[in-house]
Design an enzyme around this catalytic site. Structure first.
Site, PDB file in Angstrom:
ATOM      1  CB  CYS A 114     -45.461 -52.684-128.871  1.00  0.00           C
ATOM      2  SG  CYS A 114     -45.799 -52.670-127.105  1.00  0.00           S
ATOM      3  CG  HIS A 250     -42.589 -49.547-129.777  1.00  0.00           C
ATOM      4  ND1 HIS A 250     -43.657 -48.846-129.284  1.00  0.00           N
ATOM      5  CD2 HIS A 250     -42.333 -50.542-128.880  1.00  0.00           C
ATOM      6  CE1 HIS A 250     -44.049 -49.393-128.137  1.00  0.00           C
ATOM      7  NE2 HIS A 250     -43.262 -50.416-127.876  1.00  0.00           N
ATOM      8  CG  ASN A 280     -44.095 -49.350-124.364  1.00  0.00           C
ATOM      9  OD1 ASN A 280     -44.892 -49.135-125.271  1.00  0.00           O
ATOM     10  ND2 ASN A 280     -43.428 -50.488-124.252  1.00  0.00           N
TER      11      ASN A 280
END
Ligand code: UT7
Length: 323
Positions: A114, A250, A280
């Site tokens: 990520c 993020h 996500n």
């Protein structure tokens, strides 16, 4: 004279299929209410059968090139952040290079889960400052739907697929914080935390595997480490919180995004939030948020942005840039 890596174009692509939280209710003991209240996620996009990470990346890359008014052969390099490349090799980046019809330059993938896009921005920044490349397509693209365990309600409702891209270009700056472009970079990893977020398979273990996460533990690390890396990137840029126009975090969990903004003493009015629509998307989440933030009219030329991300590794970091 100082060389800066300045954003010249941005774009994104999301697969057509949109999956609402309620779709999970038929197969799992979960609810729209639980997913919304614990994560802020309302829907996500899933790639169609046969649609790969490089397919999504190519669409985002074309959009960023169009925005920049450039052709593929104007680009010197492609850096693609992903943990879900089409094949073990070659890199998804070289597939994008071929699909764009780019006959020069070089292309490679970066894997920091990520945090991948922050690492890719840092890498592109170094390439531009050292004169290796003048224009770089920096892409984040993922198909995390391919590594979900669809029986694990604690993970499979959280992730989505997508891609975003930036064109970074060398430009002359004055060397102070009024310059456009990347102003500072702050990267970290700590491999001791492997077991709280990982995929339980891979090439060397002879399987594809599924994502496994101890959500509460990751949450705890995320709030603390994201605020501290953002602070340290701002320090390196010689800036304080009052100079930040946008945090572009993020997009993993709205509660993490809010807690980090609060720790940084910034209002949610200064945060670009897309998690409700994308879920996500790992390395794709920041470039997606940048592109959507520009589309919405939130991010404008001259604004100071802090991007920050954390993911498996653990790996985390932040970049300060003036748009
Ligand atoms: O991108 C990389 C970084 N990743 C992240 O930043 C993710 C970080 N973690 C999180 O976002 C949150 O921890 C989650 C959204 C994953 C979970 O939220 P939480 O508030 O930490 O919930 P929890 O894991 O403590 O679970 C609470 C309860 C549990 O039940 P019990 O043990 O209290 O009876 C879970 O079994 O919720 C249960 N649960 C669910 N219930 C309904 C877990 N998943 C679900 C679900 N639907 N999908």
């Amino acid at each position: 004279m100082t060389i800066r890596a300045v954003v010249r174009g941005v774009g994104h692509y999301l697969p057509e299929r949109v999956v609402a939280n309620s779709e999970f209710e038929a197969s799992l003991d979960t609810s729209d209410e639980w997913i919304r209240s614990r994560s802020g996620i309302e829907r996500r996009h899933f790639a169609a059968e046969g649609q790969t990470t490089s397919d999504l990346a190519v669409r985002a890359a074309r959009a960023a090139l169009d925005d920049a008014g450039l052709a593929p052969d104007d680009i010197d390099a492609i850096i693609l952040a992903t943990s879900t490349a089409d094949l073990t090799f070659p890199s998804a980046a070289t597939m994008v290079q071929a699909a764009l019809g780019m006959e020069r330059g070089f292309a490679y993938d970066i894997q920091a889960v990520c945090a991948g896009f922050v690492y890719a921005l840092a890498n592109a920044h170094g390439m531009i400052l050292s004169g290796q490349a003048r224009r770089i397509l920096v892409i984040g693209a993922e198909t995390f739907s391919r590594i979900m365990d669809w029986t694990d309600r604690s993970t499979c409702v959280l992730f989505g697929d997508g891609a975003g891209a930036l064109v970074l270009e060398a430009a002359e700056g004055s060397g102070d914080k009024s310059d456009r472009g990347i102003l500072s970079v702050d990267l970290h990893s700590d491999g001791r935390h492997r077991d709280i977020l990982y995929v339980d398979g891979g090439v060397s273990t002879n399987s594809t595997g599924h994502l496994r996460m101890q959500g509460k533990e990751v949450f705890r690390h995320a709030v603390e480490k994201l605020a501290s890396t953002a602070d340290s990137a701002l320090d390196k840029a010689g800036m304080d919180h009052s100079e930040v126009d946008w945090i572009v975090p993020h997009q993993a969990n709205l509660r993490i995004i809010k807690a980090t903004a609060q720790k940084l003493g910034l209002s949610m009015d200064n945060v670009v939030v897309t998690v409700q629509d994308h879920g996500n998307t790992s390395a794709a989440s920041i470039p997606l948020a940048l592109s959507v933030g520009v589309e919405r009219g939130q991010i404008r030329e001259g604004d100071v942005l802090v991007t920050e991300a954390i993911g498996g590794g653990l790996a985390w970091g932040a970049v300060v840039l003036r748009w």
